[in-house]
Design a protein around this motif. Sequence first.
Motif, PDB file in Angstrom:
ATOM      1  N   GLU A  25      10.813  29.483  48.380  1.00  0.00           N
ATOM      2  CA  GLU A  25       9.993  30.662  48.617  1.00  0.00           C
ATOM      3  C   GLU A  25      10.678  31.422  49.638  1.00  0.00           C
ATOM      4  OE1 GLU A  25       8.199  32.097  46.418  1.00  0.00           O
ATOM      5  OE2 GLU A  25       7.812  30.283  44.986  1.00  0.00           O
ATOM      6  N   GLN A  26      10.809  30.774  50.743  1.00  0.00           N
ATOM      7  CA  GLN A  26      11.529  31.442  51.885  1.00  0.00           C
ATOM      8  C   GLN A  26      12.895  31.685  51.573  1.00  0.00           C
ATOM      9  OE1 GLN A  26      11.624  28.806  55.368  1.00  0.00           O
ATOM     10  NE2 GLN A  26      13.492  29.587  56.036  1.00  0.00           N
TER      11      GLN A  26
ATOM     12  N   ILE B  76      10.884  20.092  55.516  1.00  0.00           N
ATOM     13  CA  ILE B  76      10.005  21.184  55.083  1.00  0.00           C
ATOM     14  C   ILE B  76       9.813  20.908  53.557  1.00  0.00           C
ATOM     15  CG2 ILE B  76       9.969  23.868  54.558  1.00  0.00           C
ATOM     16  CD1 ILE B  76      11.384  24.196  57.078  1.00  0.00           C
TER      17      ILE B  76
ATOM     18  N   THR C 164       8.155  25.299  49.805  1.00  0.00           N
ATOM     19  CA  THR C 164       8.200  26.385  50.710  1.00  0.00           C
ATOM     20  C   THR C 164       9.612  26.830  50.926  1.00  0.00           C
ATOM     21  OG1 THR C 164       6.165  25.118  51.827  1.00  0.00           O
ATOM     22  CG2 THR C 164       7.498  26.507  53.287  1.00  0.00           C
TER      23      THR C 164
ATOM     24  N   GLY D 245      14.695  24.937  57.653  1.00  0.00           N
ATOM     25  CA  GLY D 245      14.980  26.109  56.759  1.00  0.00           C
ATOM     26  C   GLY D 245      15.958  27.177  57.014  1.00  0.00           C
TER      27      GLY D 245
ATOM     28  N   SER E  50       4.088  26.412  41.261  1.00  0.00           N
ATOM     29  CA  SER E  50       3.713  25.085  41.995  1.00  0.00           C
ATOM     30  C   SER E  50       3.957  23.788  41.209  1.00  0.00           C
ATOM     31  CB  SER E  50       2.344  25.248  42.619  1.00  0.00           C
ATOM     32  OG  SER E  50       1.154  25.470  41.599  1.00  0.00           O
TER      33      SER E  50
END
Length: 534
Positions: free
Chosen positions: A75-76, A68, A72, A128, A266
Amino acid sequence: MNTSMKSDSPVQHKVIKNLIEAHSWLGLIISPLLFLVFWAGAVTLFHDEITQWAITPHHPVDNSQADIPLATLVEQKLAEYPLDYNGRFRINMPTQLVPYYIFYFDIVGDAPQSAPQSMAILVDPKNGQTVAGKDDFYLSQFIYRLHYNLDLPGGSYLIGMVTLIFLFALVSGIFIHARKLLKQFFLYRVDKQRRDKLLDLHTVAGVMTLPFTLMYALSGLILNLAIVFQLAFVVFIYQGDRQALFNDAGFNRISEPRSEKSLDMSNAFTLIEQTKQQSNFELRNIIFHHYGADNALVQVRGTDTANFAQRDEVTYRVQDSSVMNKVNVDNYNVFRQGRDVLVTLHFSNFAGVDIRILYFILAMAISAMIVAGNMLWINKRRAQRQSSPRSIAIVTAMTIGGCGGIIVATAVGFLCERLLPATLPGRSEWLVGCFVASLVAVILYSIKVNDTKRHISQLLLLTSGILVVTIAADWLMFSEQIMALWQTGYHGVIGVQIGMMLVTAVCLWTACQLGGYRHSLSSMPENSTPTSGQ
């Protein structure tokens, strides 16, 4: 000239005698802790392999899936946990041995005025998911902490003092054996009495490992008593500027407060990827400061694979990609380089598994040297009529029992790491409790021991049995997972099992040798006495 040498001989004899007494007593006092330092240090050389052995059978990583994206994943995780954004958080990258991201961060407490709580989690890079807390599988980390601070507050200073005394013991040992150092370098008298054998084992192991032990004593002393050297540097070199010392040592502190304005992060991950693509750079970890604010910073740290003991680091301001600080082979200071060289030599991070195996063998030789020295002292005191049997029993329990108990407790720790349920609340506390209980039980059992060789033989046999049960439990519980891990390139699990089998074989062989020697002594005629001549 001969006359002067003869006149000096009584003085030299007195000096040597005093050195022997100091060497014996100081070595005896520090022997349990010194044995623990070298034993735990030897096991810690394979810290990541033990971590893989402990965790991956429970939580295997599917290498057929793609990773992953890190952005991402971050943020998860930030959505799952109430991050304290006023602090910083660090991410350690997956490695070939430990295939998980490790997130270190502070979370906001439930109560409004409560202090933030530190947290560390293992995250599967493929799906994740948070597979475990970092300390849920605590064995490798516990043994590492035993090595440098006994897993106790202030323990690093105690270990530093032990290392200082050990350095004196090394120097005094060199002076004691200076005249025979080369002449009897490889002398081990197999046909002599027990004391000669123990003395030869103690001396030969000390001489053979001397460069290794000197390096470890000096580097360990500096690393454990760093506060003493920091004070000296701050006062005499940095004119009281402690922050300048920390900056040169690579411990930069971000003092600016968090901005109230938000920022899209980002660009931070773009900067990370750009740094990662640089030649000879192996990404190790990332540190975010003020994540999500317009004054956010990201530190990218890695290893320069083309240079010895060189760690690279660059700090970016995320908003405009400007470089706030950079350290590499072209931009470093002697202070930091010296510290990195010491750390690299101390933990054998400069080569492959072959060097770590050599370090392991040398550390085991020093452990044997410590036990042989203790047995020499105990045998000498037992031969003296004025010695108190109670004091000898206490010394035997604390030295031989302490050293043997550490071996048994380590084996118990491996067994507990495998058998304790992964979801058991307080799993790490259970593991530590079993380790300490085993150590204390062996020490107490050693109080009544008269035959130290037989006692050591029994402890080695017990250790072998525990390790065999651990290996059997591995295959009974996780045979399919272990084979699948091997096929996907994770060889650490079977590697640790091979290590346990080799240790078992050495323990069994040593126990047989001790038993065989004891039998040969008991079968001697009553009127025959071993001599120490020739």
